[in-house]
Scaffold this active site. Structure first.
Site, PDB file in Angstrom:
ATOM      1  N   GLY A 187      83.019  32.241  40.001  1.00 16.83           N
ATOM      2  CA  GLY A 187      83.904  33.338  39.642  1.00 16.83           C
ATOM      3  C   GLY A 187      85.249  33.231  40.314  1.00 16.83           C
ATOM      4  N   HIS A 188      85.829  32.037  40.258  1.00 16.81           N
ATOM      5  CA  HIS A 188      87.178  31.837  40.810  1.00 16.81           C
ATOM      6  C   HIS A 188      87.735  30.524  40.257  1.00 16.81           C
ATOM      7  CE1 HIS A 188      84.740  29.573  43.831  1.00 16.81           C
ATOM      8  NE2 HIS A 188      85.752  28.739  43.757  1.00 16.81           N
ATOM      9  N   ALA A 189      89.022  30.321  40.523  1.00 16.41           N
ATOM     10  CA  ALA A 189      89.663  29.042  40.194  1.00 16.41           C
ATOM     11  C   ALA A 189      90.505  28.639  41.402  1.00 16.41           C
ATOM     12  CB  ALA A 189      90.537  29.187  38.949  1.00 16.41           C
TER      13      ALA A 189
ATOM     14  N   ARG B 260      85.480  28.832  37.092  1.00 11.31           N
ATOM     15  CA  ARG B 260      84.095  28.376  36.995  1.00 11.31           C
ATOM     16  C   ARG B 260      83.131  29.458  37.467  1.00 11.31           C
ATOM     17  NH1 ARG B 260      84.500  25.434  41.851  1.00 11.31           N
ATOM     18  NH2 ARG B 260      86.651  25.303  41.239  1.00 11.31           N
TER      19      ARG B 260
ATOM     20  N   ILE C 283      92.117  31.606  43.314  1.00 10.35           N
ATOM     21  CA  ILE C 283      92.471  32.660  42.359  1.00 10.35           C
ATOM     22  C   ILE C 283      91.166  33.405  42.090  1.00 10.35           C
ATOM     23  CG2 ILE C 283      93.393  33.199  40.064  1.00 10.35           C
ATOM     24  CD1 ILE C 283      94.576  30.225  40.202  1.00 10.35           C
TER      25      ILE C 283
END
Lengths: 137, 137
Positions: free
Chosen positions: A53-55, A100, A125
């Site tokens: 749950g981030h990039a 992802r 992010i």
């Protein structure tokens, strides 16, 4: 680097030595496209858990299922792609700018990630809305 | 470096973030006493297998059981010590000049090693008789 798309996610065959006494996989030098600065691994993940749950803004990573299996949902802001990882000799190169999420962990799954830089919170992010605006979607 | 003894084998607590959604262990920077150049891992090891059976001239390594368990028999030419590895947040720092054998692998065991240099066959001592003579035993 935030112009990356899911087409930039690449499979990496991790070199291995197969033996009746077990298999040995090796990550060094040219087998990944960056110098490794950090290794981290997820374990004891409940089968119902959702991770990721981030990039990243600039970090490159190679993700490998060292044990068990899990699914990774990649998202470039326009398209999504799900990859099931379940082989210790298969690495997935994740470029920066790809959201992802990891789901569907099997019992005993171990997810190892080799990263191009040490930890830097500024590189994350974590809000999907920010990700979308950075990707111009 | 070949004057090392089993007393120089050190436990390393791998930093981790515990979470109900699974545990995350991180190796980077100062958590190990060298710059990582190579990561390798053993998997699909039959429970009857014997691995290792060598020492290094200058390589430093950190060994971690990422899944399952196995025993490592360390030998400095004078004394032996057996350590059971079964926790993903426990690393063992192996200095050069220590003979090691790995036995008693559980089903699904994964042994990861982080090494201070890339592969170099010249760094291996593969004959126990040579090891003994280098250690003056």
């Amino acid at each position: 680097m935030l112009e990356t798309t899911i087409e930039d996610i690449k499979d990496i065959q991790i070199p291995k030595v197969e033996d009746l006494r077990g298999n040995l996989a090796i990550v060094e030098g040219d087998s990944i496209p960056f110098e490794m600065k950090r290794v981290y691994y997820l374990y004891d993940v409940p089968s119902s858990a959702y991770r990721g749950g981030h990039a990243h803004r600039s970090l490159e990573q190679v993700m490998i299922a060292l044990s068990g299996s899990f699914d990774v949902i990649f998202d470039d802001g326009k398209q999504k792609k799900t990859i099931t990882l379940n082989k210790p000799d298969r690495g997935i190169l994740i470029p920066p700018g790809i959201w992802r999420e990891m789901v569907n962990f099997s019992s005993g799954a171990v997810c190892m990630v080799i990263a191009s830089e040490v930890y830097d919170e500024e590189d994350y992010i974590r809000a999907y809305s920010e990700f979308q605006s950075l990707k111009n979607t």
